[in-house]
Design a protein around this motif. Structure first.
Motif, PDB file in Angstrom:
ATOM      1  N   GLU A 123       0.834  -1.196   0.000  1.00 47.81           N
ATOM      2  CA  GLU A 123       0.000   0.000   0.000  1.00 47.81           C
ATOM      3  C   GLU A 123       0.869   1.247   0.000  1.00 47.81           C
ATOM      4  O   GLU A 123       1.845   1.352   0.747  1.00 47.81           O
ATOM      5  N   GLN A 124       0.519   2.194  -0.834  1.00 47.22           N
ATOM      6  CA  GLN A 124       1.256   3.448  -0.916  1.00 47.22           C
ATOM      7  C   GLN A 124       0.743   4.429   0.135  1.00 47.22           C
ATOM      8  O   GLN A 124      -0.468   4.552   0.350  1.00 47.22           O
ATOM      9  N   THR A 125       1.652   5.087   0.807  1.00 44.21           N
ATOM     10  CA  THR A 125       1.268   6.047   1.851  1.00 44.21           C
ATOM     11  C   THR A 125       1.897   7.410   1.558  1.00 44.21           C
ATOM     12  O   THR A 125       2.974   7.494   0.962  1.00 44.21           O
ATOM     13  N   LEU A 126       1.197   8.454   1.989  1.00 51.05           N
ATOM     14  CA  LEU A 126       1.721   9.822   1.893  1.00 51.05           C
ATOM     15  C   LEU A 126       2.243  10.151   0.497  1.00 51.05           C
ATOM     16  O   LEU A 126       3.372  10.630   0.324  1.00 51.05           O
ATOM     17  N   ALA A 127       1.409   9.912  -0.503  1.00 52.56           N
ATOM     18  CA  ALA A 127       1.827  10.177  -1.883  1.00 52.56           C
ATOM     19  C   ALA A 127       2.171  11.639  -2.092  1.00 52.56           C
ATOM     20  O   ALA A 127       3.028  11.978  -2.927  1.00 52.56           O
ATOM     21  N   TRP A 128       1.537  12.521  -1.323  1.00 56.60           N
ATOM     22  CA  TRP A 128       1.795  13.948  -1.506  1.00 56.60           C
ATOM     23  C   TRP A 128       3.253  14.299  -1.203  1.00 56.60           C
ATOM     24  O   TRP A 128       3.801  15.254  -1.778  1.00 56.60           O
ATOM     25  N   VAL A 129       3.874  13.528  -0.300  1.00 55.16           N
ATOM     26  CA  VAL A 129       5.294  13.759   0.000  1.00 55.16           C
ATOM     27  C   VAL A 129       6.129  13.507  -1.260  1.00 55.16           C
ATOM     28  O   VAL A 129       7.048  14.273  -1.589  1.00 55.16           O
ATOM     29  N   ALA A 130       5.811  12.410  -1.956  1.00 58.37           N
ATOM     30  CA  ALA A 130       6.540  12.089  -3.194  1.00 58.37           C
ATOM     31  C   ALA A 130       6.352  13.185  -4.235  1.00 58.37           C
ATOM     32  O   ALA A 130       7.309  13.604  -4.897  1.00 58.37           O
ATOM     33  N   VAL A 196       4.161   6.906  -9.368  1.00 59.63           N
ATOM     34  CA  VAL A 196       3.485   7.208  -8.100  1.00 59.63           C
ATOM     35  C   VAL A 196       2.017   7.545  -8.357  1.00 59.63           C
ATOM     36  O   VAL A 196       1.111   7.086  -7.643  1.00 59.63           O
ATOM     37  N   GLY A 197       1.744   8.351  -9.398  1.00 58.35           N
ATOM     38  CA  GLY A 197       0.375   8.751  -9.697  1.00 58.35           C
ATOM     39  C   GLY A 197      -0.514   7.582 -10.087  1.00 58.35           C
ATOM     40  O   GLY A 197      -1.645   7.448  -9.607  1.00 58.35           O
ATOM     41  N   LEU A 198       0.012   6.703 -10.978  1.00 59.25           N
ATOM     42  CA  LEU A 198      -0.780   5.551 -11.409  1.00 59.25           C
ATOM     43  C   LEU A 198      -0.985   4.559 -10.269  1.00 59.25           C
ATOM     44  O   LEU A 198      -2.039   3.913 -10.188  1.00 59.25           O
ATOM     45  N   HIS A 199       0.014   4.427  -9.412  1.00 61.55           N
ATOM     46  CA  HIS A 199      -0.146   3.569  -8.221  1.00 61.55           C
ATOM     47  C   HIS A 199      -1.280   4.101  -7.343  1.00 61.55           C
ATOM     48  O   HIS A 199      -2.123   3.352  -6.852  1.00 61.55           O
ATOM     49  N   GLN A 200      -1.300   5.412  -7.165  1.00 60.61           N
ATOM     50  CA  GLN A 200      -2.345   6.021  -6.338  1.00 60.61           C
ATOM     51  C   GLN A 200      -3.728   5.868  -6.976  1.00 60.61           C
ATOM     52  O   GLN A 200      -4.723   5.581  -6.279  1.00 60.61           O
ATOM     53  N   LEU A 201      -3.805   6.023  -8.298  1.00 60.43           N
ATOM     54  CA  LEU A 201      -5.092   5.955  -8.994  1.00 60.43           C
ATOM     55  C   LEU A 201      -5.636   4.531  -9.080  1.00 60.43           C
ATOM     56  O   LEU A 201      -6.847   4.299  -8.931  1.00 60.43           O
ATOM     57  N   ASP A 208       4.256   1.478 -10.224  1.00 58.38           N
ATOM     58  CA  ASP A 208       5.414   1.968  -9.482  1.00 58.38           C
ATOM     59  C   ASP A 208       6.664   1.168  -9.858  1.00 58.38           C
ATOM     60  O   ASP A 208       7.745   1.717 -10.093  1.00 58.38           O
ATOM     61  N   GLY A 209       6.496  -0.153  -9.917  1.00 59.59           N
ATOM     62  CA  GLY A 209       7.614  -1.009 -10.293  1.00 59.59           C
ATOM     63  C   GLY A 209       8.039  -0.802 -11.732  1.00 59.59           C
ATOM     64  O   GLY A 209       9.236  -0.821 -12.052  1.00 59.59           O
ATOM     65  N   LEU A 210       7.048  -0.596 -12.619  1.00 63.76           N
ATOM     66  CA  LEU A 210       7.375  -0.355 -14.024  1.00 63.76           C
ATOM     67  C   LEU A 210       8.175   0.929 -14.186  1.00 63.76           C
ATOM     68  O   LEU A 210       9.132   0.979 -14.969  1.00 63.76           O
ATOM     69  N   ALA A 211       7.785   1.969 -13.451  1.00 58.45           N
ATOM     70  CA  ALA A 211       8.528   3.232 -13.513  1.00 58.45           C
ATOM     71  C   ALA A 211       9.973   3.026 -13.066  1.00 58.45           C
ATOM     72  O   ALA A 211      10.915   3.533 -13.691  1.00 58.45           O
ATOM     73  N   SER A 212      10.161   2.259 -11.994  1.00 59.62           N
ATOM     74  CA  SER A 212      11.510   1.979 -11.513  1.00 59.62           C
ATOM     75  C   SER A 212      12.307   1.205 -12.549  1.00 59.62           C
ATOM     76  O   SER A 212      13.499   1.498 -12.791  1.00 59.62           O
ATOM     77  N   LEU A 213      11.669   0.215 -13.190  1.00 57.08           N
ATOM     78  CA  LEU A 213      12.348  -0.574 -14.217  1.00 57.08           C
ATOM     79  C   LEU A 213      12.766   0.297 -15.397  1.00 57.08           C
ATOM     80  O   LEU A 213      13.891   0.187 -15.905  1.00 57.08           O
ATOM     81  N   LEU A 214      11.875   1.182 -15.834  1.00 57.08           N
ATOM     82  CA  LEU A 214      12.192   2.068 -16.957  1.00 57.08           C
ATOM     83  C   LEU A 214      13.318   3.035 -16.603  1.00 57.08           C
ATOM     84  O   LEU A 214      14.177   3.338 -17.442  1.00 57.08           O
TER      85      LEU A 214
END
Length: 340
Positions: A123-130, A196-201, A208-214
């Motif tokens: 679970e993603q928390t505090l997305a606004w911090v990111a 982060v945005g797509l994970h939240q939506l 999130d993992g795909l973004a890291s891989l890219l």
């Protein structure tokens, strides 16, 4: 080359890189601040993309340290052990910087991305911090990127070449490294924002993992491009073709010269070139005349081309078959025109 420009480039060598040092320092300061912010955001949010970006900034900060080492060590004066100077240290440490980008940035980001995609949902928390950290990072990274772009444009204009052409042919790997890593950093921030945005939506950590891989794959690509550039310079790349043909034309124009039989050049460092010319002198010249002509030619070339660090002139007959065979094996034909 105009006298003022030649003096500026000579001064830049003595200053240990001049504007290149400023560009690296700005990039290093920005990456250090950004790395701390990203790590804090990653710990708060648990985002794989933010962890990848923190590793990215750590790699970039280490890279700037290596580039500063390259700039400082490459201007050491020649000595008995290194009679041609230490100019290639800039190429070596820039190569190590490319390896650093791959090992500490790309590998970690790819691992983090794959483990997040294949692992359990978190679970993603505090997305606004990111989001806040990514926004601040974009501003800081953009400042560093603009400095790198400004220097690339200035260098390209000074050499009368285009932006892309300068990046492709430059012998200053420090500025090229900063430009590419800053460009990758800005793109990486956009990828992290998307992850982060797509994970939240969607509630799925896959994005999130795909973004890291890219991000990891992008860093691997940057490391490859920079590593290939520095490999070519370390092996001993020829000087810029415009310089080679300009030197050839100056030699051919001398009244003492019958023909330029061969012309070898090699990059000794940034803005530092070794020239070895095999020349067929006019047959009516005596030994003393040839010696005097060599001294005058050396002085003329150094006065006109500030990049020429070492000049060797060898009198040879142009009909010597051994020399001719070596020239043909190397070039396919004796000196073609620049447009060939």
């Amino acid at each position: 080359m105009a006298g003022t420009e030649a003096d500026d480039r000579t001064q830049d060598k003595e200053n240990g890189g001049g504007e290149s040092t400023l560009t690296v320092l700005i990039a290093g300061g920005a990456n250090l601040a950004i790395g701390v912010l990203k790590l804090v955001a990653a710990l708060f949010t648990g985002s794989a993309a933010m962890f990848a970006e923190a590793a990215h900034s750590a790699a970039d900060t280490a890279t700037e340290g290596l580039l500063l080492t390259a700039l400082r060590r490459s201007v050491k004066r020649p000595d008995r052990r290194h009679p041609f100077g230490y100019g290639k240290e800039r190429f070596f440490w820039s190569l190590i910087a490319a390896v650093s980008i791959f090992v500490s940035g790309a590998v970690f980001a790819i691992y983090e991305g794959i483990s997040t995609i294949l692992g359990e949902e978190n679970e993603q928390t505090l997305a606004w911090v990111a989001y806040a950290v990514l926004g601040a990072s974009f501003l800081l990274e953009g400042t560093s990127w603009l400095q790198a772009v400004r220097q690339v444009r200035n260098e390209a204009a000074a050499e009368n070449v285009g932006f892309r052409a300068w990046l492709r042919t430059t012998d200053d790997p420090t500025v090229k490294t900063v430009f590419f890593e800053d460009s990758a950093a800005l793109l990486g921030l956009l990828l992290a924002f998307g992850g982060v945005g797509l994970h939240q939506l969607t509630g799925s950590a896959f994005w999130d993992g795909l973004a890291s891989l890219l991000i990891g794959l992008m860093l691997a690509g940057v490391a490859y491009v920079l590593g290939r550039t520095n490999k070519g310079l370390l092996i001993g790349r020829q000087a810029d073709r415009k310089l080679v043909f300009a030197v050839r034309d100056r030699l051919s124009a001398r009244p003492e010269v019958e023909a330029v039989v061969d012309l070898l050049t090699m990059m000794l460092g940034t803005d530092s070139v070794l020239v070895c010319a095999r020349i067929d002198f006019v047959d009516t010249l005596g030994a003393a005349d040839v010696e005097r002509a060599c001294v005058e030619i050396d002085a003329q070339l150094r006065a006109e081309f500030a990049d020429l660090e070492e000049i060797f002139l060898e009198p040879v007959p142009r009909n010597d078959e051994t020399v001719r065979t070596r020239v043909l094996e190397r070039y396919g034909q004796t000196f073609a025109t620049p447009d060939a």
